[in-house]
Design a protein around this motif. Structure first.
Motif, PDB file in Angstrom:
ATOM      1  N   VAL A 375       0.839  -1.205   0.000  1.00  0.00           N
ATOM      2  CA  VAL A 375       0.000   0.000   0.000  1.00  0.00           C
ATOM      3  C   VAL A 375       0.873   1.254   0.000  1.00  0.00           C
ATOM      4  N   ASN A 376       1.945   1.233   0.778  1.00  0.00           N
ATOM      5  CA  ASN A 376       2.864   2.384   0.778  1.00  0.00           C
ATOM      6  C   ASN A 376       3.505   2.566  -0.595  1.00  0.00           C
ATOM      7  N   LYS A 377       3.848   1.456  -1.216  1.00  0.00           N
ATOM      8  CA  LYS A 377       4.460   1.520  -2.542  1.00  0.00           C
ATOM      9  C   LYS A 377       3.463   2.051  -3.570  1.00  0.00           C
ATOM     10  N   LEU A 378       2.185   1.629  -3.439  1.00  0.00           N
ATOM     11  CA  LEU A 378       1.151   2.102  -4.364  1.00  0.00           C
ATOM     12  C   LEU A 378       0.918   3.594  -4.198  1.00  0.00           C
ATOM     13  N   SER A 379       0.929   4.061  -2.951  1.00  0.00           N
ATOM     14  CA  SER A 379       0.721   5.490  -2.694  1.00  0.00           C
ATOM     15  C   SER A 379       1.810   6.337  -3.337  1.00  0.00           C
ATOM     16  N   ALA A 380       3.017   5.771  -3.381  1.00  0.00           N
ATOM     17  CA  ALA A 380       4.152   6.530  -3.917  1.00  0.00           C
ATOM     18  C   ALA A 380       4.377   6.302  -5.409  1.00  0.00           C
ATOM     19  N   SER A 381       3.537   5.468  -6.035  1.00  0.00           N
ATOM     20  CA  SER A 381       3.748   5.138  -7.454  1.00  0.00           C
ATOM     21  C   SER A 381       3.580   6.374  -8.331  1.00  0.00           C
ATOM     22  N   GLN A 382       4.558   6.571  -9.217  1.00  0.00           N
ATOM     23  CA  GLN A 382       4.543   7.739 -10.100  1.00  0.00           C
ATOM     24  C   GLN A 382       4.017   7.424 -11.496  1.00  0.00           C
ATOM     25  N   SER A 383       3.920   6.135 -11.829  1.00  0.00           N
ATOM     26  CA  SER A 383       3.470   5.762 -13.176  1.00  0.00           C
ATOM     27  C   SER A 383       2.399   4.684 -13.078  1.00  0.00           C
ATOM     28  N   THR A 384       1.578   4.606 -14.131  1.00  0.00           N
ATOM     29  CA  THR A 384       0.540   3.568 -14.139  1.00  0.00           C
ATOM     30  C   THR A 384       1.157   2.182 -14.225  1.00  0.00           C
ATOM     31  N   GLU A 385       2.301   2.078 -14.872  1.00  0.00           N
ATOM     32  CA  GLU A 385       2.957   0.769 -14.996  1.00  0.00           C
ATOM     33  C   GLU A 385       3.405   0.264 -13.627  1.00  0.00           C
ATOM     34  N   ALA A 386       4.010   1.161 -12.831  1.00  0.00           N
ATOM     35  CA  ALA A 386       4.437   0.785 -11.484  1.00  0.00           C
ATOM     36  C   ALA A 386       3.225   0.449 -10.616  1.00  0.00           C
ATOM     37  N   ALA A 387       2.172   1.257 -10.730  1.00  0.00           N
ATOM     38  CA  ALA A 387       0.956   1.003  -9.951  1.00  0.00           C
ATOM     39  C   ALA A 387       0.328  -0.330 -10.340  1.00  0.00           C
ATOM     40  N   ASN A 388       0.369  -0.636 -11.623  1.00  0.00           N
ATOM     41  CA  ASN A 388      -0.233  -1.884 -12.097  1.00  0.00           C
ATOM     42  C   ASN A 388       0.431  -3.092 -11.449  1.00  0.00           C
ATOM     43  N   GLY A 389       1.758  -3.073 -11.333  1.00  0.00           N
ATOM     44  CA  GLY A 389       2.464  -4.188 -10.706  1.00  0.00           C
ATOM     45  C   GLY A 389       2.062  -4.370  -9.258  1.00  0.00           C
ATOM     46  N   VAL A 390       1.957  -3.263  -8.516  1.00  0.00           N
ATOM     47  CA  VAL A 390       1.586  -3.344  -7.101  1.00  0.00           C
ATOM     48  C   VAL A 390       0.141  -3.817  -6.952  1.00  0.00           C
ATOM     49  N   SER A 427      -7.752   3.668 -20.809  1.00  0.00           N
ATOM     50  CA  SER A 427      -7.321   3.875 -22.193  1.00  0.00           C
ATOM     51  C   SER A 427      -5.804   3.791 -22.326  1.00  0.00           C
ATOM     52  N   GLU A 428      -5.110   4.170 -21.260  1.00  0.00           N
ATOM     53  CA  GLU A 428      -3.646   4.109 -21.270  1.00  0.00           C
ATOM     54  C   GLU A 428      -3.146   2.706 -20.946  1.00  0.00           C
ATOM     55  N   ASN A 429      -3.817   2.030 -20.004  1.00  0.00           N
ATOM     56  CA  ASN A 429      -3.360   0.704 -19.562  1.00  0.00           C
ATOM     57  C   ASN A 429      -4.582  -0.154 -19.231  1.00  0.00           C
ATOM     58  N   PRO A 430      -5.178  -0.827 -20.218  1.00  0.00           N
ATOM     59  CA  PRO A 430      -6.399  -1.620 -19.970  1.00  0.00           C
ATOM     60  C   PRO A 430      -6.213  -2.690 -18.900  1.00  0.00           C
ATOM     61  N   ASN A 431      -5.031  -3.273 -18.842  1.00  0.00           N
ATOM     62  CA  ASN A 431      -4.785  -4.326 -17.865  1.00  0.00           C
ATOM     63  C   ASN A 431      -4.866  -3.792 -16.441  1.00  0.00           C
ATOM     64  N   LEU A 432      -4.508  -2.525 -16.257  1.00  0.00           N
ATOM     65  CA  LEU A 432      -4.579  -1.910 -14.931  1.00  0.00           C
ATOM     66  C   LEU A 432      -6.018  -1.868 -14.441  1.00  0.00           C
ATOM     67  N   GLN A 433      -6.950  -1.511 -15.328  1.00  0.00           N
ATOM     68  CA  GLN A 433      -8.356  -1.458 -14.929  1.00  0.00           C
ATOM     69  C   GLN A 433      -8.866  -2.836 -14.514  1.00  0.00           C
ATOM     70  N   VAL A 434      -8.446  -3.869 -15.250  1.00  0.00           N
ATOM     71  CA  VAL A 434      -8.824  -5.238 -14.896  1.00  0.00           C
ATOM     72  C   VAL A 434      -8.318  -5.584 -13.501  1.00  0.00           C
ATOM     73  N   ASN A 435      -7.059  -5.268 -13.235  1.00  0.00           N
ATOM     74  CA  ASN A 435      -6.477  -5.594 -11.933  1.00  0.00           C
ATOM     75  C   ASN A 435      -7.155  -4.839 -10.794  1.00  0.00           C
ATOM     76  N   VAL A 436      -7.501  -3.574 -11.036  1.00  0.00           N
ATOM     77  CA  VAL A 436      -8.140  -2.772  -9.985  1.00  0.00           C
ATOM     78  C   VAL A 436      -9.523  -3.325  -9.640  1.00  0.00           C
ATOM     79  N   VAL A 437     -10.355  -3.513 -10.665  1.00  0.00           N
ATOM     80  CA  VAL A 437     -11.722  -3.952 -10.390  1.00  0.00           C
ATOM     81  C   VAL A 437     -11.726  -5.377  -9.823  1.00  0.00           C
ATOM     82  N   THR A 438     -10.772  -6.210 -10.230  1.00  0.00           N
ATOM     83  CA  THR A 438     -10.700  -7.570  -9.688  1.00  0.00           C
ATOM     84  C   THR A 438     -10.246  -7.549  -8.236  1.00  0.00           C
TER      85      THR A 438
END
Length: 686
Positions: A375-390, A427-438
């Motif tokens: 959660v701390n890492k997600l809060s500090a994420s600067q890019s959608t790619e980094a956020a997607n991994g967390v 629109s920038e990272n469709p996989n991120l939306q899947v991961n969030v809603v899941t």
């Protein structure tokens, strides 16, 4: 020679019975089998990290034995082997099978759990070595006429076996103590030293995210295979440690590497009808029996009763009492089936459990540390790619157990997740939306988290937005599954049912989505249909026409919704269902047991409320009376009851009891329009 149960760890997964039975072969064929078996062991890879020396020693001895068997085949004795020699060969065959199985079992299992069992497994290798020594002692070297070199080789192997001692490599024992010490520190809420943790996990072969994920899967399998409860709780602690190491040492991954050993999810396979709850049509986690004798999942029937119902959802009869009796026999069958299918199985009442095992203090603290880090890492994420991994790691963690779900929500993850639900991110990272809603879907499984999600600003609206305009079908389907989960609470079901966007989004997904997404949408609609006010909105939105359109794809789900809507929707719903009568007749003839049951119940409701014109529409279906008789003979108990009622309705109608004019000619029934009729909408053709 008896097979000692201590030769293998105390596990449910055992070698086949045939492995420990000597083959009934002729002399030469038996020696050929021994040669083949010894050669199979010779090409096995030694254990890479733990018990390496023990496995190398066993493999090398088998390589030397293969030379003996080759010699026997090259220079067979003139006469048959003596009975004592044959007995020695047969016992040697059994022993080699046990050696092979032990090495393979250790190779295919968890590395962490192997480390914890170093002493007992070293003893197992030693025991097998001593048994080999005994067999070589009684082996009739002179009788089989070996060359001098091979005879000396046999003496050498025998001497090596005799001098063998049970030994654990100092390195293995040091690593084992380090792991136990680290678990003890975690239990005391002390965050592990990352450098030391990395040294430990890399020493046992866990060097990246993928290997850690595979190790967690192996530990999950070990839990299923063990019978000792203490060992199971020890493995839960190890799983917590490996998860923590995976996240803090090797970063995040956004996808799961395809693996033939991957554990299945329930959506991957067809669940037997008897294992599904009649309310949700999903796999039951905690089956209970109500006063009517029907079995439901505890969580769902509790929600039904708490929402003010005093009837059985399936039969409609009034419940004499609301006590719920655990269906232990069915629960055990479901657990066995899940184990066979490699499906994770947690009971609905298993709060604080991991894979059905009580969580330990070490496992719980490791989970808290892992969540806090993510959660701390997600809060500090600067890019959608980094956020997607967390977020992917949070998604995987939220799937494991209720403690993880609670920790993630309590750490404040939900408001952060909401930021990534929007269409601009998708629109920038469709996989991120899947991961969030899941992730939100997995969190919503915990009752307390349903409230957190509903009360978090933007969470519900974000899920609804994904449902309506998600970037992928998977995202839309998981948004629908989230609606289904949230609607399990009666108050939230009413709130969701009042939202036009929810109903339209679910209807569109059910019409246009792929099969899995259709199923998610239909299950959510079925839950919403539990509220009478919502049923009216569903009918206005065209739910019956939609159900009529998906009947061929998902007949059981479709007809169950139709039954619920017709039951609670009044005359408007009955009129709308007029065009579905013929399809219901087809399901009555060709559907599954559950589908036939719902079809019969729906037809009874439609015929009772709709009057003679509806009955006439049913009566003209070719062979309908024979189909009803078949259901009465082979259907479920409730299906038989509904079919009998349906037959009585048809016969009364045919006899003129429910219509003004009925003429019977040559066994075929023709009708004139009754004065008692329903008013059909203009859009519905006859």
């Amino acid at each position: 020679m008896a097979v000692s149960p201590q030769a293998f760890p105390p596990r449910k997964r055992r070698p086949s019975a045939g492995s420990f039975i000597s083959p009934k072969l002729t002399d030469i064929n038996l020696v050929q089998s021994l040669l083949s078996l010894s050669q199979e062991i010779s090409v096995l890879k030694p254990l890479p990290c733990v018990l390496k020396r023990n496995s190398i020693s066993a493999i090398n001895k088998c390589k030397l034995l293969s030379i003996l068997f080759e010699e026997l085949l090259r220079n067979p004795v003139d006469s048959f082997f003596s009975p004592s020699t044959l007995l020695c060969f047969e016992e040697m065959y059994i022993l080699l099978q046990r050696i092979k199985t032990l090495i393979e079992d250790c190779s295919n299992g968890s590395k962490m759990w192997l480390l914890m069992q170093t002493q007992s497994l070293a003893n197992s290798f030693h025991e097998l070595t001593l048994e080999l020594s005994i067999l070589l002692d009684i082996f009739p070297v002179k009788e089989v006429e070996l060359s001098q070199d091979v005879e000396e080789l046999v003496v050498l192997v025998r001497k090596q076996c005799t001098q063998s001692k049970p030994s654990v490599e100092p390195r293995d024992e040091f690593l084992r103590r380090e792991v136990l010490a680290m678990l003890d520190r975690i239990r005391k809420e002390i965050v592990p030293n990352h450098s030391k943790l990395k040294q430990i996990v890399e020493a046992i072969g866990l060097r990246d995210n993928s290997s850690c994920r595979e190790e967690i899967e192996c530990l999950q399998e070990e839990i299923q295979n063990l019978v000792d409860e203490k060992s199971k709780t020890d493995i839960v602690s190890l799983m917590g440690l490996v998860r923590y190491a995976k996240c803090v040492l090797f970063g995040s991954s956004t996808t799961e590497k395809p693996d033939h050993r991957r554990r299945k999810s329930v959506s991957d396979i067809t669940v037997p009808a008897d294992f599904r709850c009649p309310i949700s049509l999903e796999l039951m986690r905690d089956p209970v029996v109500v006063a009517s004798g029907q079995t439901y999942d505890r969580q769902l029937i509790n929600q039904w009763i708490e929402s003010g119902h005093n009837t059985c959802p399936k039969t409609g009869q009034t419940l004499a009492h609301i006590s719920l009796i655990p269906n232990l026999a069915l629960g055990n069958l479901i657990a066995m089936w899940c184990r066979e299918q490699k499906i994770p199985f947690d009971t609905a009442g298993g709060n604080g459990k991991v894979n059905g095992v009580n969580a330990t203090k070490a496992a719980f603290e490791a989970t808290k540390m892992t969540v806090s880090f993510l959660v701390n890492k997600l809060s500090a994420s600067q890019s959608t790619e980094a956020a997607n991994g967390v977020i992917y790691e949070l998604r995987a963690l939220a799937k494991t157990d209720s403690d993880s779900r609670a920790c993630i929500a309590e750490a404040g993850a939900i408001p952060i997740l909401v930021r990534y639900l929007g269409s601009d991110v998708a629109s920038e990272n469709p996989n991120l939306q899947v991961n969030v809603v899941t992730t939100i879907l997995n969190l919503s499984i915990l009752e307390a988290n349903k409230t957190r999600i509903m009360e978090t600003d933007g969470a519900l609206n974000g899920v609804i937005e994904v449902l309506r305009s998600g970037s992928t079908w998977e995202a839309k389907g998981n948004a629908a599954a989230t609606i289904f989960s949230l609607s399990g609470v009666h108050a939230y079901r009413k709130k969701l049912g009042r939202k036009t966007r929810v109903i339209k989004g679910l209807m569109d997904l059910a019409k246009d989505g792929p099969t899995n997404s259709k199923r998610d949408a239909l299950m959510a609609i079925l839950n919403l249909a539990g509220d009478r006010d919502t049923v009216g909105r569903l009918v206005e939105a065209g739910v019956i026409e939609m159900v009529n359109g998906v009947t061929d794809v998902l007949p059981e789900e479709a007809v169950t919704i139709l039954e619920a809507v017709v039951k609670r929707g009044g005359m408007v719903a009955v009129a709308a269902a007029y065009n579905a009568i013929k399809k219901l007749g087809v399901i009555l003839r060709e559907g599954s047991d559950n589908a036939r049951e719902s079809a019969a119940a729906t037809l009874v409701t439609i015929c009772r409320k709709g009057g003679s014109e509806v009955v006439a529409e049913l009566a003209v279906i070719l062979g309908i009376e024979r189909v009803i008789w078949e259901v009465m003979g082979t259907g479920t108990v409730r299906a038989r009851q509904k079919a009998a009622t349906l037959l009585r309705i048809l016969r009364r109608w045919a006899a003129g009891l429910d219509s003004n004019n009925v003429v019977e000619s040559s066994g075929m029934m023709s009708t004139t329009v009754s004065t008692s009729r329903i008013v059909l909408p203009a859009t519905i053709s006859g």
